[in-house]
Design an enzyme around this catalytic site. Structure first.
Site, PDB file in Angstrom:
ATOM      1  N   HIS A  93       0.869  -1.191   0.000  1.00  0.00           N
ATOM      2  CA  HIS A  93       0.000   0.000   0.000  1.00  0.00           C
ATOM      3  C   HIS A  93       0.902   1.237   0.000  1.00  0.00           C
ATOM      4  O   HIS A  93       1.475   1.591   1.025  1.00  0.00           O
ATOM      5  CB  HIS A  93      -0.920  -0.011   1.214  1.00  0.00           C
ATOM      6  CG  HIS A  93      -1.847  -1.188   1.242  1.00  0.00           C
ATOM      7  ND1 HIS A  93      -3.070  -1.190   0.596  1.00  0.00           N
ATOM      8  CD2 HIS A  93      -1.710  -2.413   1.794  1.00  0.00           C
ATOM      9  CE1 HIS A  93      -3.650  -2.368   0.768  1.00  0.00           C
ATOM     10  NE2 HIS A  93      -2.845  -3.128   1.495  1.00  0.00           N
TER      11      HIS A  93
ATOM     12  N   ARG B  62      -0.314   4.178  -0.793  1.00  0.00           N
ATOM     13  CA  ARG B  62      -1.233   5.225  -0.295  1.00  0.00           C
ATOM     14  C   ARG B  62      -1.444   6.403  -1.243  1.00  0.00           C
ATOM     15  O   ARG B  62      -2.270   7.264  -0.964  1.00  0.00           O
ATOM     16  CB  ARG B  62      -0.744   5.767   1.054  1.00  0.00           C
ATOM     17  CG  ARG B  62      -0.590   4.729   2.147  1.00  0.00           C
ATOM     18  CD  ARG B  62      -1.871   3.992   2.442  1.00  0.00           C
ATOM     19  NE  ARG B  62      -1.802   3.184   3.659  1.00  0.00           N
ATOM     20  CZ  ARG B  62      -2.638   2.204   3.946  1.00  0.00           C
ATOM     21  NH1 ARG B  62      -3.589   1.882   3.083  1.00  0.00           N
ATOM     22  NH2 ARG B  62      -2.524   1.544   5.071  1.00  0.00           N
TER      23      ARG B  62
ATOM     24  N   ASN C 117      -6.704   0.530  -3.078  1.00  0.00           N
ATOM     25  CA  ASN C 117      -7.603   1.208  -2.133  1.00  0.00           C
ATOM     26  C   ASN C 117      -7.031   2.553  -1.700  1.00  0.00           C
ATOM     27  O   ASN C 117      -6.661   2.793  -0.553  1.00  0.00           O
ATOM     28  CB  ASN C 117      -7.921   0.316  -0.927  1.00  0.00           C
ATOM     29  CG  ASN C 117      -6.699  -0.256  -0.238  1.00  0.00           C
ATOM     30  OD1 ASN C 117      -5.627  -0.317  -0.824  1.00  0.00           O
ATOM     31  ND2 ASN C 117      -6.867  -0.667   1.001  1.00  0.00           N
TER      32      ASN C 117
ATOM     33  N   HIS D 238      -8.748 -10.732  -1.686  1.00  0.00           N
ATOM     34  CA  HIS D 238      -8.831 -10.554  -0.234  1.00  0.00           C
ATOM     35  C   HIS D 238     -10.051 -11.346   0.216  1.00  0.00           C
ATOM     36  O   HIS D 238     -11.179 -11.019  -0.158  1.00  0.00           O
ATOM     37  CB  HIS D 238      -8.992  -9.061   0.079  1.00  0.00           C
ATOM     38  CG  HIS D 238      -9.255  -8.743   1.518  1.00  0.00           C
ATOM     39  ND1 HIS D 238      -8.370  -8.035   2.288  1.00  0.00           N
ATOM     40  CD2 HIS D 238     -10.312  -9.014   2.334  1.00  0.00           C
ATOM     41  CE1 HIS D 238      -8.863  -7.888   3.509  1.00  0.00           C
ATOM     42  NE2 HIS D 238     -10.044  -8.467   3.551  1.00  0.00           N
TER      43      HIS D 238
ATOM     44  N   ASP E 114       2.118  -6.941   2.635  1.00  0.00           N
ATOM     45  CA  ASP E 114       0.916  -6.158   2.944  1.00  0.00           C
ATOM     46  C   ASP E 114       1.308  -4.882   3.692  1.00  0.00           C
ATOM     47  O   ASP E 114       0.661  -4.475   4.652  1.00  0.00           O
ATOM     48  CB  ASP E 114      -0.086  -6.987   3.753  1.00  0.00           C
ATOM     49  CG  ASP E 114      -1.476  -6.347   3.831  1.00  0.00           C
ATOM     50  OD1 ASP E 114      -1.709  -5.330   3.137  1.00  0.00           O
ATOM     51  OD2 ASP E 114      -2.329  -6.846   4.601  1.00  0.00           O
TER      52      ASP E 114
ATOM     53  N   HIS F  97       0.407   3.826   8.439  1.00  0.00           N
ATOM     54  CA  HIS F  97      -0.622   4.709   8.976  1.00  0.00           C
ATOM     55  C   HIS F  97       0.036   5.833   9.765  1.00  0.00           C
ATOM     56  O   HIS F  97       1.157   5.684  10.269  1.00  0.00           O
ATOM     57  CB  HIS F  97      -1.574   3.954   9.898  1.00  0.00           C
ATOM     58  CG  HIS F  97      -2.456   2.971   9.195  1.00  0.00           C
ATOM     59  ND1 HIS F  97      -3.458   3.356   8.335  1.00  0.00           N
ATOM     60  CD2 HIS F  97      -2.482   1.617   9.223  1.00  0.00           C
ATOM     61  CE1 HIS F  97      -4.072   2.278   7.864  1.00  0.00           C
ATOM     62  NE2 HIS F  97      -3.492   1.214   8.380  1.00  0.00           N
TER      63      HIS F  97
END
Length: 427
Positions: A62, A64, A94, A179, A305, A309
């Site tokens: 990710h 982002r 995502n 997923h 994965d 954050h």
């Protein structure tokens, strides 16, 4: 630019090579492998005592960007990648907006060329906005550079829509990265459903939330002929289903993340949200099944994965904190420590799962060290003991459960297109 890598242990699963030798890199390509005299015009890397391997490839990252650059962006994410030995990463869709159009695919590719330190391969969403209702323009995204499709972060719960997407993926010869999670069974859960969740008074996510969708997606892959890849496998039941599917000749591959073979739900204390991820940490029985799956080849790939954050998103209480941890800079050390130094996997088998098999899944000409190939190379000191220190991460994320953990094995250099992108001596 010339780079001469001397005296390294070349580990190349594609050719079966495992020997002490030299590699000459010139103009971004592997020019020669063998005994090579010193060259005054070359930058010499003394790799004595180190493994020299194909660049690691992570199929599940990710980055982002776009939309969540305060967590990570293409520049910081690829800096993190090369620090972890990765030369190629696949970014999940995502984001905000979701990667569901040719325009966004092209934006990511352009930004990666401008700011990236590793190769970035975008993965397109299966449905528009990841809402599970209308298929994204899969063919147009592939034409623009998408390497695969996925709804990562959720499942496509409408089986008819997913089946249509799988038919399209089969026609385009791209993998579907799945997923596996039943939303109704998982709803409200924040950790594994079991003895530990009951002790802590936290809502659990049962194994069958994963297993049911795993079984469904395998059946759909069988009926459509699609190449199904199962993301972040966490349960013993899923491992059994994958093994059975492979025995039946169904096109299915699977990945596991280091946190799912190094930690169990006993590590969850209800306070430290760096132990919170989706799927959650499971039981020792699940970990044992994953280790056996890695050993016997049921599980093909080790992925991270990588999910950075902001600190505030991990400090809001365990049940409401964001899911996920960073992994690009810890995966290799944890894998070496747990899998190779324990004797579960050979060095060749580990690199196969971290480079060759990901390249095969994606259908890209990487994952091997051969004359004439692009010089994406990782140099690893397998015996170097060090402490994982989140404050040294190149990633913007600091959300790791491994801060202060001692591991054996460290990346020393990462070369991308024949350019040194990471040098441990300078960090």
């Amino acid at each position: 630019m010339k780079i001469l890598i001397k005296h390294g242990r070349i580990i190349d699963p594609a050719s079966g090579r495992d020997e002490i030798s030299d590699i000459l890199v010139e103009r971004g390509m592997i020019k020669k492998i063998g005994h090579i005299p010193d060259d005054k015009d070359a930058t010499i890397i003394d790799a004595k005592g180190c493994w020299v391997t194909p660049g690691l490839i992570d199929v599940h990252v990710h980055l982002r960007e776009p939309g969540y650059e305060y967590k990570e962006d293409i520049e910081s994410g690829t800096l993190s990648a090369v620090a972890g030995g990765y030369t190629t990463v696949c970014c999940m869709p995502n984001t905000k907006p979701v990667i569901d159009s040719p325009k966004i695919i092209k934006h990511i590719i352009k930004k990666a060329k401008e700011k990236g330190h590793a190769h970035v391969l975008p993965i397109g969403a299966i449905t528009l906005g990841q809402k599970g209702e209308v298929l994204a323009p899969i063919d147009m995204m592939v034409d623009s550079g998408a390497i695969a499709i996925s709804e990562d972060g959720r499942s496509v719960l409408n089986a008819k829509i997913l089946k249509t997407a799988m038919f399209e993926a089969a026609r385009l010869n791209i993998p579907v990265l799945s997923h596996c999670e039943d939303d109704d069974l998982a709803f409200g859960g924040c950790m594994n459903d079991g003895k530990r969740s009951k002790e802590l008074g936290l809502q659990g996510i049962p194994n069958d939330a994963e297993d049911i969708i795993t079984a469904r997606d395998i059946l759909l892959a069988k009926s459509t002929g699609a190449k199904l890849h199962l993301c972040h496998v966490s349960t013993a039941g899923s491992v059994d289903l994958i093994r059975e599917a492979k025995n039946k000749g169904i096109q299915v591959t699977a990945e596991v993340c280091p946190h799912h073979f190094t930690l169990t739900d006993e590590a969850v204390d209800g306070q430290n949200a760096n132990m919170k991820m989706n799927p959650p940490l499971r039981t020792q029985a699940d970990v044992n099944a994953i280790l056996e799956g890695l050993k016997d080849g049921t599980i093909d790939i080790i992925a991270t994965d990588h999910a950075p954050h902001a600190p505030s998103e991990k400090e809001s209480g365990f049940d409401s904190a964001a899911n996920g941890i960073v992994g690009l800079e810890t995966a290799l050390g944890l894998s070496l420590q747990t899998l190779v130094h324990s004797g579960l996997l050979t060095p060749n088998q580990l690199i196969e799962k971290m480079s060759l098999n990901p390249a095969k899944l994606l259908g890209i000409d990487k994952g091997s060290l051969e004359v004439g190939k692009m010089a994406d190379i990782t140099i690893i000191q397998p015996e170097e003991v060090h402490l994982i220190d989140k404050d040294t991460f190149k990633s913007k994320g600091r959300n790791t459960p491994y801060d202060g953990v001692k591991v054996t094995g460290k990346v020393k250099y990462t070369l991308v297109k024949g350019v040194i992108k990471y040098d441990d001596n300078e960090n």
